[in-house]
Scaffold this motif. Structure first.
Motif, mmCIF file in Angstrom:
data_model
loop_
_atom_site.group_PDB
_atom_site.id
_atom_site.type_symbol
_atom_site.label_atom_id
_atom_site.label_comp_id
_atom_site.label_asym_id
_atom_site.label_seq_id
_atom_site.Cartn_x
_atom_site.Cartn_y
_atom_site.Cartn_z
ATOM 1 N N VAL A 154 0.831 -1.358 -0.053
ATOM 2 C CA VAL A 154 -0.145 0.038 0.129
ATOM 3 C C VAL A 154 0.842 1.333 0.003
ATOM 4 C CG1 VAL A 154 -1.819 1.450 1.472
ATOM 5 C CG2 VAL A 154 -2.201 -1.121 1.241
ATOM 6 N N SER A 155 2.067 1.133 0.667
ATOM 7 C CA SER A 155 2.889 2.430 1.026
ATOM 8 C C SER A 155 3.472 2.693 -0.496
ATOM 9 C CB SER A 155 4.028 2.429 2.060
ATOM 10 O OG SER A 155 4.634 3.418 2.114
ATOM 11 N N ALA A 156 3.731 1.584 -1.139
ATOM 12 C CA ALA A 156 4.594 1.547 -2.468
ATOM 13 C C ALA A 156 3.651 1.893 -3.508
ATOM 14 C CB ALA A 156 5.142 0.369 -2.769
ATOM 15 N N ALA A 157 2.349 1.716 -3.514
ATOM 16 C CA ALA A 157 1.402 2.242 -4.714
ATOM 17 C C ALA A 157 1.030 3.773 -4.021
ATOM 18 C CB ALA A 157 0.188 1.200 -4.078
ATOM 19 N N LEU A 158 0.913 4.051 -2.921
ATOM 20 C CA LEU A 158 0.633 5.426 -2.739
ATOM 21 C C LEU A 158 1.901 6.359 -3.026
ATOM 22 C CD1 LEU A 158 -1.233 5.426 0.515
ATOM 23 C CD2 LEU A 158 -2.109 5.949 -1.575
ATOM 24 N N ASP A 159 3.273 6.021 -2.755
ATOM 25 C CA ASP A 159 4.321 6.797 -3.127
ATOM 26 C C ASP A 159 4.480 6.870 -4.764
ATOM 27 O OD1 ASP A 159 5.391 7.098 -0.774
ATOM 28 O OD2 ASP A 159 6.353 5.329 -0.516
ATOM 29 N N LEU A 160 4.004 6.025 -5.569
ATOM 30 C CA LEU A 160 4.007 5.881 -6.919
ATOM 31 C C LEU A 160 2.861 6.933 -7.533
ATOM 32 C CD1 LEU A 160 5.560 4.650 -9.336
ATOM 33 C CD2 LEU A 160 3.558 3.218 -9.311
ATOM 34 N N VAL A 161 1.854 6.988 -6.826
ATOM 35 C CA VAL A 161 0.598 8.022 -7.064
ATOM 36 C C VAL A 161 1.087 9.265 -7.070
ATOM 37 C CG1 VAL A 161 -1.443 8.610 -6.599
ATOM 38 C CG2 VAL A 161 -1.024 6.144 -6.954
ATOM 39 N N PHE A 162 1.688 9.469 -5.815
ATOM 40 C CA PHE A 162 2.394 10.912 -5.355
ATOM 41 C C PHE A 162 3.388 11.329 -6.126
ATOM 42 C CE2 PHE A 162 1.008 9.890 -0.624
ATOM 43 C CZ PHE A 162 -0.454 10.414 -1.063
ATOM 44 N N LEU A 163 4.202 10.424 -6.711
ATOM 45 C CA LEU A 163 5.251 10.791 -7.362
ATOM 46 C C LEU A 163 4.703 11.223 -8.841
ATOM 47 C CD1 LEU A 163 8.253 11.047 -7.855
ATOM 48 C CD2 LEU A 163 8.260 8.540 -8.660
ATOM 49 N N ILE A 164 3.984 10.469 -9.262
ATOM 50 C CA ILE A 164 3.229 10.990 -10.656
ATOM 51 C C ILE A 164 2.451 12.278 -10.442
ATOM 52 C CG2 ILE A 164 1.347 10.262 -12.190
ATOM 53 C CD1 ILE A 164 1.959 7.341 -11.585
ATOM 54 N N ILE A 165 1.640 12.614 -9.524
ATOM 55 C CA ILE A 165 1.121 13.790 -9.172
ATOM 56 C C ILE A 165 2.116 15.033 -9.050
ATOM 57 C CG2 ILE A 165 -0.230 15.147 -7.545
ATOM 58 C CD1 ILE A 165 -1.741 12.716 -6.922
ATOM 59 N N ALA A 166 3.433 14.632 -8.363
ATOM 60 C CA ALA A 166 4.489 15.583 -8.173
ATOM 61 C C ALA A 166 4.901 15.952 -9.559
ATOM 62 C CB ALA A 166 5.356 14.961 -7.276
ATOM 63 N N ILE A 167 5.245 14.904 -10.497
ATOM 64 C CA ILE A 167 5.737 15.225 -11.834
ATOM 65 C C ILE A 167 4.709 16.312 -12.530
ATOM 66 C CG2 ILE A 167 6.058 14.198 -14.264
ATOM 67 C CD1 ILE A 167 7.168 11.916 -12.343
ATOM 68 N N VAL A 168 3.462 16.031 -12.452
ATOM 69 C CA VAL A 168 2.422 16.532 -13.234
ATOM 70 C C VAL A 168 2.407 18.127 -12.737
ATOM 71 C CG1 VAL A 168 0.004 17.075 -13.867
ATOM 72 C CG2 VAL A 168 1.182 14.664 -14.182
ATOM 73 N N LEU A 169 2.294 18.091 -11.426
ATOM 74 C CA LEU A 169 1.948 19.509 -10.758
ATOM 75 C C LEU A 169 3.382 20.306 -11.106
ATOM 76 C CD1 LEU A 169 0.379 21.063 -8.855
ATOM 77 C CD2 LEU A 169 1.576 20.022 -6.971
ATOM 78 N N PHE A 170 4.803 19.748 -10.623
ATOM 79 C CA PHE A 170 5.840 20.769 -11.113
ATOM 80 C C PHE A 170 5.957 21.006 -12.425
ATOM 81 C CE2 PHE A 170 6.659 19.038 -6.681
ATOM 82 C CZ PHE A 170 6.933 20.087 -6.283
ATOM 83 N N ARG A 171 5.611 20.067 -13.343
ATOM 84 C CA ARG A 171 5.624 20.543 -14.868
ATOM 85 C C ARG A 171 4.867 21.886 -15.086
ATOM 86 N NH1 ARG A 171 3.826 17.067 -19.945
ATOM 87 N NH2 ARG A 171 4.787 18.590 -21.617
ATOM 88 N N LEU A 172 3.565 21.954 -14.588
ATOM 89 C CA LEU A 172 2.575 22.858 -14.736
ATOM 90 C C LEU A 172 3.158 24.072 -14.041
ATOM 91 C CD1 LEU A 172 -0.964 21.161 -13.975
ATOM 92 C CD2 LEU A 172 -0.017 22.009 -16.055
ATOM 93 N N ALA A 173 3.921 23.965 -12.794
ATOM 94 C CA ALA A 173 4.561 25.291 -12.145
ATOM 95 C C ALA A 173 5.566 25.566 -12.855
ATOM 96 C CB ALA A 173 4.883 24.745 -10.824
ATOM 97 N N LEU A 174 6.451 25.032 -13.721
ATOM 98 C CA LEU A 174 7.561 25.261 -14.302
ATOM 99 C C LEU A 174 7.015 26.087 -15.676
ATOM 100 C CD1 LEU A 174 10.221 22.612 -13.769
ATOM 101 C CD2 LEU A 174 10.207 25.057 -12.991
ATOM 102 N N GLN A 175 6.028 25.523 -16.181
ATOM 103 C CA GLN A 175 5.254 26.229 -17.446
ATOM 104 C C GLN A 175 4.704 27.473 -17.010
ATOM 105 O OE1 GLN A 175 2.454 23.411 -18.879
ATOM 106 N NE2 GLN A 175 4.119 22.291 -20.048
ATOM 107 N N ASP A 176 4.247 27.742 -15.846
ATOM 108 C CA ASP A 176 3.779 29.009 -15.471
ATOM 109 C C ASP A 176 4.776 29.899 -15.299
ATOM 110 O OD1 ASP A 176 1.567 30.321 -14.620
ATOM 111 O OD2 ASP A 176 1.702 29.768 -12.446
ATOM 112 N N VAL A 177 5.835 29.487 -14.552
ATOM 113 C CA VAL A 177 6.788 30.395 -14.213
ATOM 114 C C VAL A 177 7.442 30.720 -15.896
ATOM 115 C CG1 VAL A 177 9.131 30.762 -13.133
ATOM 116 C CG2 VAL A 177 7.212 29.817 -11.959
ATOM 117 N N SER A 178 7.684 29.726 -16.444
ATOM 118 C CA SER A 178 8.368 29.973 -17.926
ATOM 119 C C SER A 178 7.502 31.172 -18.711
ATOM 120 C CB SER A 178 8.471 28.723 -18.711
ATOM 121 O OG SER A 178 9.465 28.126 -17.958
ATOM 122 N N ALA A 179 6.253 31.112 -18.601
ATOM 123 C CA ALA A 179 5.284 31.778 -19.305
ATOM 124 C C ALA A 179 5.468 33.293 -18.802
ATOM 125 C CB ALA A 179 3.934 31.487 -19.092
ATOM 126 N N ALA A 180 5.624 33.418 -17.356
ATOM 127 C CA ALA A 180 5.664 34.827 -16.803
ATOM 128 C C ALA A 180 6.954 35.182 -17.200
ATOM 129 C CB ALA A 180 5.529 34.535 -14.976
#
Length: 98
Positions: free
Chosen positions: A28-54
């Motif tokens: 369960v811990s491994a599955a949740l860590d993997l899900v959180f890692l995928i969310i982190a990748i998507v979230l930080f990619r959006l954040a970097l695109q936002d800062v790059s646009a600014a």
């Protein structure tokens, strides 16, 4: 710039949840860590695109410097979050890892 705030808040949540997940079942811990890692990748990619646009819109040198600093902080934050999640994932799957 709102994505930058979300990304930093996500790191705080990941670190808190990482401490709470230490006692969970290994799979369960491994599955949740993997899900959180995928969310982190998507979230930080959006954040970097936002800062790059600014950064493209910024006209003053001071403003550009601040946005570059935010980009560096975002990259450092992502590396920390990804490291914590990857370590938790590997530790859950392979308990002999210190």
């Amino acid at each position: 710039m709102k994505w930058s705030l979300y990304a930093v808040l996500y790191l705080i949540g990941v670190l808190t949840l990482g401490l709470l997940l230490m006692g969970f079942e290994q799979t369960v811990s491994a599955a949740l860590d993997l899900v959180f890692l995928i969310i982190a990748i998507v979230l930080f990619r959006l954040a970097l695109q936002d800062v790059s646009a600014a950064l493209d819109i910024a006209s003053e040198d001071r403003e550009r410097w601040e946005l570059r600093a935010i980009q560096i902080i975002l990259v450092a934050t992502f590396i920390i979050a990804a490291s914590v999640l990857t370590y938790g994932f590997l530790r859950s799957l392979f308990p002999f890892i210190p």
